[in-house]
Design an enzyme around this catalytic site. Structure first.
Site, short mmCIF file in Angstrom:
data_model
loop_
_atom_site.label_atom_id
_atom_site.label_comp_id
_atom_site.label_asym_id
_atom_site.label_seq_id
_atom_site.Cartn_x
_atom_site.Cartn_y
_atom_site.Cartn_z
N GLY A 15 -53.98 -23.88 46.53
CA GLY A 15 -54.09 -22.46 45.58
C GLY A 15 -54.89 -22.70 44.32
N GLY A 16 -55.17 -21.66 43.85
CA GLY A 16 -56.01 -21.80 42.73
C GLY A 16 -55.96 -20.37 41.86
CG PHE A 48 -60.08 -16.86 42.07
CD1 PHE A 48 -60.10 -16.23 40.99
CD2 PHE A 48 -60.71 -18.11 41.99
CE1 PHE A 48 -61.14 -16.65 39.62
CE2 PHE A 48 -61.53 -18.66 40.89
CZ PHE A 48 -61.64 -17.52 39.93
N GLY A 49 -56.10 -17.02 44.08
CA GLY A 49 -54.94 -16.80 45.27
C GLY A 49 -54.81 -18.11 46.08
CB SER A 50 -52.09 -19.42 47.93
OG SER A 50 -51.20 -19.07 46.75
CB VAL A 51 -56.35 -21.38 50.78
CG1 VAL A 51 -56.94 -21.54 52.03
CG2 VAL A 51 -56.94 -20.90 49.52
CG ASP A 72 -64.19 -22.33 39.71
OD1 ASP A 72 -64.11 -23.13 38.80
OD2 ASP A 72 -63.22 -21.83 40.26
#
Ligand SMILES: *[C@@H]1O[C@H](CO)[C@@H](O)[C@H](O)[C@H]1NC(C)=O
Ligand SMILES: *[C@@H]1O[C@H](CO)[C@@H](O)[C@H](O)[C@H]1NC(C)=O
Ligand SMILES: *[C@@H]1O[C@H](CO)[C@@H](O)[C@H](O)[C@H]1NC(C)=O
Ligand SMILES: *[C@@H]1O[C@H](CO)[C@@H](O)[C@H](O)[C@H]1NC(C)=O
Ligand SMILES: *[C@@H]1O[C@H](CO)[C@@H](O)[C@H](O)[C@H]1NC(C)=O
Ligand SMILES: *[C@@H]1O[C@H](CO)[C@@H](O)[C@H](O)[C@H]1NC(C)=O
Ligand SMILES: *[C@@H]1O[C@H](CO)[C@@H](O)[C@H](O)[C@H]1NC(C)=O
Ligand SMILES: *[C@@H]1O[C@H](CO)[C@@H](O)[C@H](O)[C@H]1NC(C)=O
Ligand SMILES: *[C@@H]1O[C@H](CO)[C@@H](O)[C@H](O)[C@H]1NC(C)=O
Ligand SMILES: *[C@@H]1O[C@H](CO)[C@@H](O)[C@H](O)[C@H]1NC(C)=O
Ligand SMILES: *[C@@H]1O[C@H](CO)[C@@H](O)[C@H](O)[C@H]1NC(C)=O
Ligand SMILES: *[C@@H]1O[C@H](CO)[C@@H](O)[C@H](O)[C@H]1NC(C)=O
Length: 827
Positions: free
Chosen positions: A512-513, A515-518, A627
């Site tokens: 996750g980060g 900008f959203g989870s993976v 980033d």
């Protein structure tokens, strides 16, 4: 004629001298002073002399129908108000109102009839002589002075009465003699300058609180650390190259103030109506105020942001929504992002204070992945059925939850409800009481009939029945959502249902980060993919597709390939090829993993540089990644590095810099230009890449807290060793490698890293040059120690200087010492 542009863009006219009401002489425009017997009215303004930085006059914020007297930035193309006089008494027609000096006071009067009504006054207890003058200074201060024969005395100044903006030089603190607190108060909303709900106030303990309605505080800055020159819970201040803060505490007063090192940078602090304090700087290149931090970090941490029965979500564009069965109390205020009025029921409950309980007509709707409302009442009731029955029989009970064997009920309005993303492990289930007519008919999973709670046997049957219904609905949804994948250019356009199926309803999270989870997924052709759920997308549909298809065309062996996307309303997902060896941080920092050998590290450094060179130089439009960090370098089965998340900066737009600069863990990689507000170039990536290289060498996060609490910043150490020309560079290397490294490569990597993190962009190499150096094609000299690394150096004997603890703590798996994450206090 009355459009707000009148007061902004047109040059002042000198014809207005004739525009004269009463006995007063109108002032000549362009002046910075109002003298006794002069007045300011209509579209006249004062401009600060010196630099012409500020302008004062009547203004109308946005589409408001009210005018205020205030001060705004004169050289900024976006209307930005720094101070407002008549916050609580705006005027409808500035041509009938005047700002003038009356009996030694500055006043705003209205109306043509005599006596005019006074809307605002400086209310001086001992007004000065009739010869007083008011002058707008170039720092934004509006000062009323009396002029004696050879003295000039300040009677009043706007700096002593700040509104929502903390300009350099303004004191925010307490006057100990009068006990008067000088504080910032937000506007009500973007068009209403009246005092809003949020204020920033200094506490006797020399920390700041943000108050809601002057009563509840929900955020604190932590106490001032004079040595570190920062507030303990605002570690971002460490990376501050702009402001010089000072704290003054004596028998008369206690306050903070600040100055700006480089006065040509326009920068401001505001107590925003969103409940956040924000620090922004003006970027002339983009003609925008660039937000580089806001506190509390998350919008939803703001106390009662969405009002009663509102629900906050970080993943929707405008944060607040109404709970199911509720509707906005004031849509016009909600349109102005003022959600504090909250929501009201669509249909009143049949059971109410003056009505008998009617068990048949109220129902409960199940809301999942919620943060439960504030102030629950915990009851010693066993079982969810019993808990529901208690709530149902209490007419003022509006919701209940049964979590971990505890029954909680809420009576009255619900506040601070939050909706988390699907699968969030903090999420709880809330049962909200609604009139039966507001609950969708059965067959829908969320409606639970309240009437059937007659006995536990029936209830158990109901649970079974519900499960069957739920299962049916799920199967139906699965069947209905079959195969909506299509080809769009080189990319696959997925339906949301496809991705739900592919990821088994987002069950296997890879990471996750901000900008959203993976999530891991398997497509119909049994290829494995990584599905990223984007959060906080502010892009429109068309722009999203354009950006995504651009990203889709970028293919390089060192870049993670985008295979497809999904865009259904606010649901935006990206589908990437899957990297079996996860991300680099996992291999560099996790003690449970075998260390990467030196050769592999070097190849990863080189591959990453090649990928970035492609982004910077070889694509049709240059792409700045923005980033770069180990989390975004993925490794395939052969440990070949692939840069992930490129193009997201553009895709996420404004949201990106918000997330980037409020996210924990990223700041250590951010180039100084992110903070100083100048335009970002590819050299910002070079900087982040350099910071990352240091971690390749040490095998640790750049900042580390040792047993005794001191923090070691590795790049400073490495840069010094390099500059001293010591031969013991090998001492720097990850101890797990047991000195097994190619010395030439080590020296090269150290030098490149240090060149990459130079303060000045022009001193940093391009990524293409980095590739050449690492390939050994080009030689490189020993770099100077960057100034910022000198700033971050520390005296080994001083215990209290801490650097980067916040960013490092998120990466230290076994570090329990740092507890800086508790940055909000809710009472
Ligand atoms: C200011 O107001 C006057 C009178 O209302 C009007 O004639 C004039 O055009 C205005 N000037 C500007 C710059 O808008
Ligand atoms: C202001 O006007 C009054 C009367 O019109 C006059 O007596 C006084 O001298 C004037 N003051 C100044 C500073 O011009
Ligand atoms: C004012 O209203 C117009 C039309 O209703 C809208 O397009 C514009 O964005 C609004 N301006 C502001 C600053 O809200
Ligand atoms: C100001 O005066 C005008 C004209 O006399 C009047 O219409 C208006 O309501 C007044 N506004 C306020 C805020 O008193
Ligand atoms: C000035 O005093 C009046 C009456 O006491 C009060 O209503 C008003 O709010 C005061 N104005 C300011 C700016 O303090
Ligand atoms: C004006 O200045 C002189 C000398 O600097 C001083 O003696 C005198 O008291 C001052 N007058 C006033 C009214 O302050
Ligand atoms: C200010 O507050 C302090 C503590 O609350 C109190 O001791 C002091 O007397 C107050 N001073 C004034 C001038 O009200
Ligand atoms: C804020 O507090 C005041 C009293 O201190 C109260 O009357 C008002 O209703 C409160 N505002 C909100 C939004 O609760
Ligand atoms: C910071 O501000 C303090 C107090 O205003 C001042 O003494 C100091 O010289 C300033 N530091 C720098 C580097 O400008
Ligand atoms: C506090 O105020 C008094 C009276 O105005 C003044 O004499 C004294 O110097 C002030 N103290 C400080 C530290 O500024
Ligand atoms: C101050 O900022 C301006 C604009 O960003 C820049 O051109 C100038 O070089 C800076 N001055 C110093 C002394 O850093
Ligand atoms: C709120 O905004 C929407 C769309 O921008 C508009 O349709 C609606 O009329 C607005 N409502 C109010 C009360 O201003």
């Amino acid at each position: 004629m009355e459009s707000r542009n009148d007061s902004w863009s047109r040059p002042p006219l000198l014809l207005l001298l004739l525009f004269c009401l009463c006995a007063n002489v109108s002032i000549s425009l362009g002046s910075d002073t109002i003298s006794a017997n002069e007045s300011l009215s209509g579209n006249q303004t004062l401009v600060s002399s010196g630099g012409g930085n500020f302008r004062l006059g009547f203004f109308r914020p946005g589409n408001s129908s009210f005018y205020y007297v205030g001060i705004w930035y004169n050289k900024v193309s976006v209307p930005t108000f720094a101070w407002v006089a008549n916050r609580e008494a705006p005027v409808t027609d500035p041509s009938t109102a005047q700002l003038k000096i009356l009996d030694g006071n500055l006043v705003i009067v209205n109306g043509s009839s005599s006596p005019q009504s006074t809307l605002w006054s400086t209310n001086l207890s001992s007004p000065g002589s009739s010869s007083a003058q008011a002058m707008l200074l170039d720092n934004g201060n509006f000062v009323l002075r009396s002029h004696g024969s050879n003295t000039s005395r300040t009677l009043w100044q706007s700096f002593d009465h700040p509104t929502n903006t903390w300009l350099p030089g303004v004191k925010i603190g307490i006057n100990k003699r009068t006990n008067r607190s000088q504080l910032l108060t937000s506007w009500k909303n973007q068009e209403d300058a009246a005092p809003g709900l949020f204020s920033l106030q200094l506490q006797p303990s020399s920390e700041y609180y943000i108050y809601w309605n002057m009563s509840e505080h929900f955020w604190t800055s932590g106490t001032w650390d004079p040595q570190g020159r920062l507030f303990s819970l605002v570690p971002e201040m460490r990376l501050n190259y702009i402001y010089n803060f000072s704290f003054v505490d004596n028998e008369n007063e206690s306050y903070f103030t600040y100055s700006v090192y480089n006065t040509s940078i326009l920068s401001r602090f505001i107590m925003d109506f969103s409940g956040q304090v924000k620090q922004l700087s003006w970027l002339e290149t983009t003609k925008q105020w660039n937000l580089f931090w806001s506190m509390p970090r998350q919008q939803c941490e703001v106390y009662r942001l969405c009002g009663p029965f509102g629900v906050c979500s970080e993943t929707t564009d405008n944060f607040c929504q109404c709970l199911q069965g509720f509707t906005q109390k004031s849509p016009s205020e909600w349109n102005l992002s003022d959600w504090s009025g909250g929501c009201r029921r669509v249909t009143n409950l049949s059971c109410g204070p003056n009505k008998p309980a009617n068990l048949r007509n109220d129902r409960f709707v199940e809301l999942t992945y919620m943060k439960l409302p504030e102030n629950p009442q915990s009851l010693g009731v066993e079982g969810t059925v019993g808990c529901q029955a208690v709530c149902l029989n209490n007419c003022s009970c509006t919701a209940y939850a049964y979590e971990d064997g505890t029954c909680s009920i809420w009576t009255g309005d619900l506040y601070n409800v939050q909706k988390y993303g699907q699968g969030n492990s903090n999420g709880k289930t809330l049962y909200l009481r609604l009139a039966a007519s507001d609950v969708p008919e059965s067959g829908n999973k969320s409606g639970t009939s309240a009437g059937i709670i007659a006995g536990s046997a029936t209830a158990a049957a109901a649970v079974v029945l519900l499960a069957i219904v739920l299962f049916g609905a799920w199967r139906w949804r699965r069947a209905a959502g079959r195969s909506s994948t299509s080809q769009e250019g080189s990319l696959l356009a997925f339906g949301y249902r496809d991705l739900q199926t592919a990821t088994r309803n987002f069950s296997e999270k890879l990471g996750g980060g901000g900008f959203g989870s993976v999530f891991k997924g398997t497509l119909a052709d049994s290829s494995i993919v990584a599905v990223k759920q984007l959060e906080g997308m502010s892009q429109g549909e068309k722009q999203f597709r354009t950006e995504v298809s651009t990203i889709g065309t970028i293919q390089h062996v060192n870049l993670v390939r985008l295979r497809g996307f999904c865009s259904e309303g606010t649901r935006k997902l990206l589908v990437y090829e899957y990297m079996p060896n996860r991300s680099l941080d996992f291999h560099l920092f996790s003690p449970s993993n075998a260390p990467l050998d030196w050769g592999t590290r070097y190849q990863i450094a080189l591959g990453t540089a090649r990928g970035l060179t492609y982004l910077h130089e070889k694509c049709r439009d240059c792409i700045i990644h923005c980033d770069i960090k180990p989390e975004n370098i993925l490794l395939d089965a052969e440990f070949c590095p692939k840069v992930a998340d490129f193009g997201l900066a553009k895709l996420m737009g404004r949201e990106f810099s918000r997330v980037l600069t409020t996210m924990r863990g990223t700041r250590g990689y951010l180039a100084p230009e992110w903070i100083s507000g100048v335009a970002i170039t590819t050299k910002a990536d070079v900087y982040s890449y350099g910071m990352m290289l240091f971690e390749f060498i040490s095998g640790r996060r750049n900042s580390q807290q040792s047993e005794d609490g001191r923090v070691h910043f590795f790049p400073t150490l490495a840069a010094k060793k390099l500059a001293e020309g010591k031969d013991d560079l090998i001492e720097l290397i990850d101890p797990r490698l047991e000195r097994a490294a190619d010395m030439d490569e080590l020296v090269r990597l150290c030098r490149v890293a240090c060149w990459c993190v130079q303060d000045e962009e022009k001193d940093r190499p391009s990524m293409g040059q980095v590739v050449q150096i690492l390939e050994g094609v080009v030689d490189v000299t020993t770099p100077p120690i960057p100034r910022s690394l000198q700033v971050f150096s520390y005296d080994e004997n001083q215990e209290h200087i801490v650097f980067f603890t916040e960013s490092s703590s998120s990466g230290l798996s076994s570090n329990s010492r740092s507890n800086t994450s508790t940055n909000s206090i809710t009472q």
